[in-house]
Motif scaffolding. Sequence first.
Motif, PDB file in Angstrom:
ATOM      1  N   SER A 166       0.840  -1.201   0.000  1.00 27.46           N
ATOM      2  CA  SER A 166       0.000   0.000   0.000  1.00 27.46           C
ATOM      3  C   SER A 166       0.876   1.253   0.000  1.00 27.46           C
TER       4      SER A 166
ATOM      5  N   GLY B  23       1.482   5.450  -0.601  1.00 27.34           N
ATOM      6  CA  GLY B  23       0.644   6.628  -0.379  1.00 27.34           C
ATOM      7  C   GLY B  23       1.455   7.892  -0.184  1.00 27.34           C
TER       8      GLY B  23
ATOM      9  N   TRP C 211      -8.779   2.971  -2.451  1.00 24.30           N
ATOM     10  CA  TRP C 211      -8.182   4.144  -1.814  1.00 24.30           C
ATOM     11  C   TRP C 211      -8.671   4.294  -0.374  1.00 24.30           C
TER      12      TRP C 211
ATOM     13  N   ASP D 149      -6.275   7.852   5.832  1.00 19.13           N
ATOM     14  CA  ASP D 149      -5.693   7.387   7.089  1.00 19.13           C
ATOM     15  C   ASP D 149      -5.302   8.594   7.932  1.00 19.13           C
TER      16      ASP D 149
ATOM     17  N   SER E 223      -2.896  10.891   5.673  1.00 17.48           N
ATOM     18  CA  SER E 223      -2.361  10.252   4.484  1.00 17.48           C
ATOM     19  C   SER E 223      -3.479   9.654   3.633  1.00 17.48           C
ATOM     20  N   ILE E 224      -3.199   9.571   2.350  1.00 18.55           N
ATOM     21  CA  ILE E 224      -4.059   8.866   1.405  1.00 18.55           C
ATOM     22  C   ILE E 224      -3.200   7.785   0.750  1.00 18.55           C
ATOM     23  N   ARG E 225      -3.697   6.555   0.755  1.00 19.75           N
ATOM     24  CA  ARG E 225      -2.903   5.485   0.196  1.00 19.75           C
ATOM     25  C   ARG E 225      -3.763   4.529  -0.629  1.00 19.75           C
ATOM     26  N   TYR E 226      -3.070   3.814  -1.504  1.00 25.99           N
ATOM     27  CA  TYR E 226      -3.703   2.885  -2.411  1.00 25.99           C
ATOM     28  C   TYR E 226      -3.392   1.463  -1.982  1.00 25.99           C
TER      29      TYR E 226
END
Length: 276
Positions: free
Chosen positions: A35, A37, A239, A242, A271-274
């Motif tokens: 993951s 981000g 997506w 967090d 945070s933004i994560r994939y």
Amino acid sequence: MLDFPRMRIGRIFLLLLIVLVAPVQADEDFQWQISPGLAVWDEKSLLAGAKGNDAYPVIVTLQIDLKYRNFFLETVRRRVTGLFDSALVGYRIYADEVWQTDVVLSSHMNRISESGYSYHGDTIVPELKGIRTRGSDSSLGLRVQHFRGPHHLSLELGNDISQRYSSYLFQGYYSYLAQLRNWDLQLTAGLHLYSGELVDYYFGILPTEATARRPVYHGRSAHMLHLGLSALYPLNEHWLLDLGMGLNRYSSSIANSPIVASNVEALGMVSIRYVF
């Protein structure tokens, strides 16, 4: 979350690849999740004069979880004790529905130099100018975990094998996981116990480092109390949003060090994560 420049993460990851990847191929025992981000963060640093996120206000993050039979690589997630939570390599020696016992190789202490922590950039901090570099550690230890419903207890006792301070470190955490609509909330309380050798290596001041404003200092055993809150929200299938914040309170043996600003440090992160 992993910081790409930190070499110890690379060493741990390469070690896992050597042990696991060669025999894995299409084995059904192999499980993985990666993951990447981006995160925005702010910090009240423990270190005197440290500039926090002035150098890197936005950082790339990476969470990796791999498992092959009893071997695993695990990113410590949703526990904001420091900006970067290191990955650890482990071997599971026992597991049932509520208990897990692992042998783990991990890193607990950040590198400290004249610029502060490694994520503070390369600018020399006047309050830290002239100190020797304290390298990050490598700890080999035993971790016991207990899971029951929303409750999670983790106890880990390790010993430094990097020869930084060659002594013990203990950390214990209790976490409670709750759901509020689409939010996953986690409240964490923790206790770290540090040996005198550890405190002296990272926060002690040698005669060669001493100045008129930075006297010689010898550390003694110490502890740290942690409180943290994290929140996870799924934006769609892949997506995630967090959020996390953590507060650490250190005992006087660390707080009294000439290179420490106060006994409290705090960190907040969005945070933004994939998720693959």
